[in-house]
Design a protein around this motif. Structure first.
Motif, mmCIF file in Angstrom:
data_model
loop_
_atom_site.group_PDB
_atom_site.id
_atom_site.type_symbol
_atom_site.label_atom_id
_atom_site.label_comp_id
_atom_site.label_asym_id
_atom_site.label_seq_id
_atom_site.Cartn_x
_atom_site.Cartn_y
_atom_site.Cartn_z
ATOM 1 N N HIS A 45 0.817 -1.058 -0.014
ATOM 2 C CA HIS A 45 -0.027 -0.032 0.010
ATOM 3 C C HIS A 45 0.796 1.107 0.037
ATOM 4 O O HIS A 45 1.703 1.466 0.964
ATOM 5 N N ARG A 46 0.507 2.209 -1.037
ATOM 6 C CA ARG A 46 1.612 3.416 -1.047
ATOM 7 C C ARG A 46 1.036 4.448 0.064
ATOM 8 O O ARG A 46 1.895 5.326 0.498
ATOM 9 N N ARG A 47 -0.101 4.294 0.253
ATOM 10 C CA ARG A 47 -0.812 5.308 1.499
ATOM 11 C C ARG A 47 -1.243 4.674 2.487
ATOM 12 O O ARG A 47 -2.734 4.620 2.613
ATOM 13 N N PRO A 48 -0.693 3.961 3.362
ATOM 14 C CA PRO A 48 -1.311 3.180 4.481
ATOM 15 C C PRO A 48 -2.046 3.918 5.518
ATOM 16 O O PRO A 48 -3.245 3.601 5.973
ATOM 17 N N HIS A 49 -1.642 5.228 5.794
ATOM 18 C CA HIS A 49 -2.457 6.047 6.593
ATOM 19 C C HIS A 49 -3.775 6.637 5.960
ATOM 20 O O HIS A 49 -4.651 6.863 6.747
ATOM 21 N N LEU A 50 -3.791 6.794 4.767
ATOM 22 C CA LEU A 50 -5.000 7.139 4.121
ATOM 23 C C LEU A 50 -6.043 5.970 4.545
ATOM 24 O O LEU A 50 -7.110 6.297 4.683
ATOM 25 N N LEU A 51 -5.608 4.775 4.168
ATOM 26 C CA LEU A 51 -6.356 3.465 4.209
ATOM 27 C C LEU A 51 -6.959 3.464 5.629
ATOM 28 O O LEU A 51 -7.985 3.446 6.126
ATOM 29 N N LEU A 52 -6.033 3.472 6.687
ATOM 30 C CA LEU A 52 -6.378 3.662 8.139
ATOM 31 C C LEU A 52 -7.101 4.864 8.487
ATOM 32 O O LEU A 52 -8.077 4.753 9.436
ATOM 33 N N GLY A 53 -7.058 6.110 7.725
ATOM 34 C CA GLY A 53 -7.957 7.212 8.098
ATOM 35 C C GLY A 53 -9.368 6.951 7.622
ATOM 36 O O GLY A 53 -10.311 7.296 8.376
ATOM 37 N N VAL A 54 -9.773 6.172 6.695
ATOM 38 C CA VAL A 54 -10.748 6.011 5.891
ATOM 39 C C VAL A 54 -11.380 5.009 6.993
ATOM 40 O O VAL A 54 -12.779 5.177 7.498
ATOM 41 N N VAL A 55 -10.539 3.809 7.736
ATOM 42 C CA VAL A 55 -11.292 2.907 8.614
ATOM 43 C C VAL A 55 -11.515 3.673 9.731
ATOM 44 O O VAL A 55 -12.866 3.249 10.272
ATOM 45 N N VAL A 56 -10.696 4.430 10.368
ATOM 46 C CA VAL A 56 -10.838 5.281 11.798
ATOM 47 C C VAL A 56 -12.197 6.150 11.348
ATOM 48 O O VAL A 56 -12.894 6.508 12.355
ATOM 49 N N GLY A 57 -12.177 6.979 10.190
ATOM 50 C CA GLY A 57 -13.301 7.839 10.116
ATOM 51 C C GLY A 57 -14.579 7.306 10.051
ATOM 52 O O GLY A 57 -15.558 7.729 10.525
ATOM 53 N N VAL A 58 -14.553 6.234 9.341
ATOM 54 C CA VAL A 58 -15.845 5.605 9.241
ATOM 55 C C VAL A 58 -16.604 5.056 10.561
ATOM 56 O O VAL A 58 -17.507 4.891 10.735
ATOM 57 N N GLY A 59 -15.458 4.402 11.320
ATOM 58 C CA GLY A 59 -15.716 3.945 12.609
ATOM 59 C C GLY A 59 -16.406 4.925 13.644
ATOM 60 O O GLY A 59 -17.279 4.777 14.286
ATOM 61 N N ALA A 60 -15.511 6.242 13.471
ATOM 62 C CA ALA A 60 -16.022 7.280 14.327
ATOM 63 C C ALA A 60 -17.154 7.790 13.821
ATOM 64 O O ALA A 60 -18.280 8.171 14.945
ATOM 65 N N ALA A 61 -17.668 7.895 12.649
ATOM 66 C CA ALA A 61 -18.964 8.380 12.131
ATOM 67 C C ALA A 61 -20.066 7.433 12.483
ATOM 68 O O ALA A 61 -21.115 7.739 13.108
ATOM 69 N N ALA A 62 -19.729 6.055 12.267
ATOM 70 C CA ALA A 62 -20.741 5.090 12.601
ATOM 71 C C ALA A 62 -21.278 4.818 14.126
ATOM 72 O O ALA A 62 -22.108 4.652 14.480
ATOM 73 N N SER A 63 -20.170 5.291 15.019
ATOM 74 C CA SER A 63 -20.510 5.098 16.207
ATOM 75 C C SER A 63 -21.234 6.434 16.993
ATOM 76 O O SER A 63 -21.912 6.281 17.891
ATOM 77 N N THR A 64 -21.224 7.492 16.065
ATOM 78 C CA THR A 64 -21.948 8.660 16.550
ATOM 79 C C THR A 64 -23.159 8.892 15.776
ATOM 80 O O THR A 64 -24.214 9.471 16.332
ATOM 81 N N LEU A 65 -23.407 8.281 14.808
ATOM 82 C CA LEU A 65 -24.683 8.423 13.868
ATOM 83 C C LEU A 65 -25.942 7.968 14.803
ATOM 84 O O LEU A 65 -26.669 8.905 14.690
#
Length: 164
Positions: free
Chosen positions: A111-131
């Motif tokens: 993966h060339r941009r691992p933090h981007l992938l982690l950011g997507v996972v963490v962002g979706v998790g944060a949004a899913a837990s507050t929605l």
């Protein structure tokens, strides 16, 4: 008085901003430290959070600028804010705890941009837990607004009746 749709749209937008904040901060770690690009990402995230906050607090800001006293924040709104803050903080701390080993493992796998992938996972998790909490509160606020509008309409009707 806002409609149910307006309350729910605001809940979704606020949830997306929460997810973008956590995920974007993680994804920005792929950019060089102290670079202009990283600063632009951080500034955009801060601007989105500020805009969401101002949009939510606009009625209170209007009352303040008109010299009127502000209404206290309902306990249910404080509970939602507390839940959002705790969930966002927890996801941010989780991302901070695992981002180096996870990024290394992802880089080894190509993966060339691992933090981007982690950011997507963490962002979706944060949004899913507050929605769900924000969605429920949006429904409650819409019901409160409809009840207030109905009481206002009844009061106007009573005041418009001719006195005998």
């Amino acid at each position: 008085m806002a409609s149910l749709a307006a309350h729910r749209v605001h809940a979704v937008i606020s949830t997306l901003v929460d997810g973008m904040m956590v995920g974007g901060a993680e994804a920005a770690l792929d950019l060089p430290p102290r670079s202009a690009a990283r600063w632009r990402v951080y500034l955009a995230l801060m601007a989105a959070t500020a805009a969401d906050t101002v949009a939510y607090d606009l009625p209170a800001l209007r009352r303040t600028f008109q010299g009127m006293p502000t209404e206290p924040t309902p306990p249910a709104d404080r509970a939602v804010t507390r839940h959002q803050a705790l969930a966002t903080t927890a996801w941010g701390l989780a991302a901070t705890a695992v981002h180096r080993p996870a990024a290394r493992a992802l880089r080894r796998r190509g993966h060339r941009r691992p933090h981007l992938l982690l950011g997507v996972v963490v962002g979706v998790g944060a949004a899913a837990s507050t929605l769900p909490v924000r969605w429920r509160r949006a429904t409650e606020r819409a019901i409160e607004d409809m009840a207030t509008a109905q009481l206002d309409a009844e009061l106007v009707q009573l005041l418009d009746q001719p006195t005998s």
